[in-house]
Write an enzyme that holds these catalytic residues in place. Sequence first.
Site, PDB file in Angstrom:
ATOM      1  N   ASP A  25       0.650  -0.788  -0.448  1.00 13.60           N
ATOM      2  CA  ASP A  25       0.332  -0.351  -0.462  1.00 13.60           C
ATOM      3  C   ASP A  25       0.676   1.893  -0.126  1.00 13.60           C
ATOM      4  OD1 ASP A  25      -1.743   1.834   0.241  1.00 13.60           O
ATOM      5  OD2 ASP A  25      -2.850   0.982   2.164  1.00 13.60           O
ATOM      6  N   ASP A  26       0.474   2.225  -1.071  1.00 15.77           N
ATOM      7  CA  ASP A  26       1.489   2.819  -1.205  1.00 15.77           C
ATOM      8  C   ASP A  26       2.930   2.967  -1.164  1.00 15.77           C
ATOM      9  OD1 ASP A  26      -1.381   4.100  -0.930  1.00 15.77           O
ATOM     10  OD2 ASP A  26      -0.632   5.870   0.600  1.00 15.77           O
ATOM     11  N   CYS A  64      -6.700   4.287  -3.625  1.00 18.75           N
ATOM     12  CA  CYS A  64      -6.290   2.674  -2.969  1.00 18.75           C
ATOM     13  C   CYS A  64      -7.666   2.075  -4.005  1.00 18.75           C
ATOM     14  CB  CYS A  64      -6.692   3.123  -1.618  1.00 18.75           C
ATOM     15  SG  CYS A  64      -4.950   3.349  -1.421  1.00 18.75           S
ATOM     16  N   HIS A 124     -10.978  -2.874   1.164  1.00 17.95           N
ATOM     17  CA  HIS A 124     -10.745  -1.069   1.237  1.00 17.95           C
ATOM     18  C   HIS A 124     -11.581  -1.164   0.075  1.00 17.95           C
ATOM     19  CE1 HIS A 124      -8.814   3.250   0.613  1.00 17.95           C
ATOM     20  NE2 HIS A 124     -10.180   3.432   1.175  1.00 17.95           N
ATOM     21  N   ASP A 274      -0.342  -0.433  -5.153  1.00 16.75           N
ATOM     22  CA  ASP A 274      -1.302  -0.765  -5.622  1.00 16.75           C
ATOM     23  C   ASP A 274      -1.458   1.018  -6.184  1.00 16.75           C
ATOM     24  OD1 ASP A 274      -1.005   1.713  -3.292  1.00 16.75           O
ATOM     25  OD2 ASP A 274      -2.829   0.779  -2.847  1.00 16.75           O
ATOM     26  N   ASN A 275      -0.477   1.903  -5.954  1.00 18.36           N
ATOM     27  CA  ASN A 275      -0.632   3.054  -6.873  1.00 18.36           C
ATOM     28  C   ASN A 275       0.369   3.687  -6.658  1.00 18.36           C
ATOM     29  OD1 ASN A 275      -3.245   3.296  -4.532  1.00 18.36           O
ATOM     30  ND2 ASN A 275      -1.412   4.649  -4.018  1.00 18.36           N
TER      31      ASN A 275
END
Length: 294
Positions: A25-26, A64, A124, A274-275
Amino acid sequence: MFVSSLAAAAQSQSRVPNFVLITCDDMGYADIEPYRAEVNYTPNLARMAREGLKFTSWYSAPVCSPSRAALMTGCYPKRVGLSFGSWHAVLMPGDWHGLNPSEITVAEILKDRGYVTGCIGKWHLGDEAEYQPERRGFDEVFIHGGGGIGQVYPGSCGDAPRNTYFNPAILHNGTFERTQGYCTDVFFAQALRWIATRKDRAEPFYAHIATNAPHAPLQVRPEDEARYAGKVPDAATAKYFGMVANIDDNVGRLLDQLDAWGLRERTLIVFMNDNGGTGGVKVFNAGMRGQKGS
């Protein structure tokens, strides 16, 4: 960002492969060794890149929920009802409070083909009952709520109150459990426990392991932060890289255990983000202009 590792024998065997998808994540494109990281050391992810395939062109939604909706369905986020985030529906009429229930997920497709499926870590894609993973094709569910551990929003969306990255309360197949340990360690340990129940079964499995790290707030094990003390511009960056290093350690444990169980020869393992990376952390960005949210 996308790294995949597949033992060559899996392609030649008649038995269908198992799948392990690891989504962090991130984390930024250049925050691990295979993608030109300048400071941090991620030997297990480097091993995956050497033994498998490394993808260098990657397009994703910048936050996300939309990126995860696209991953889960293969569709554009707005088309499946998530233009910004699962909490954004209260501000954007027409959005759902989660992934549109009429969409078909990869877990549902795999179940139709005889797979047993597990969702562990960050979901999420909706906290309300109709959006939960067990209604979207997953047999085993071990997740936190909201967009991150400790995140709460007005209404029905959010994580368990006062949750932190240490000893988090986790929703396990419909019941909250108080865990012991750091969140990333907890998620990988649960994934391995679940895979252990499947390793001798005839049915193939799909393990979806989604870490909350290195998403802010930068809550990190002190020993992991200490790896980068004095080697990076500030304490925030040391915390961030420590969280990434902890992910790499857990990937190594997973690879080693799959080897010990004799599962690597028939398991496709994918590692991705994810991003874009976390804002406000001074890291090498591989010449790219933006980051998460841009």
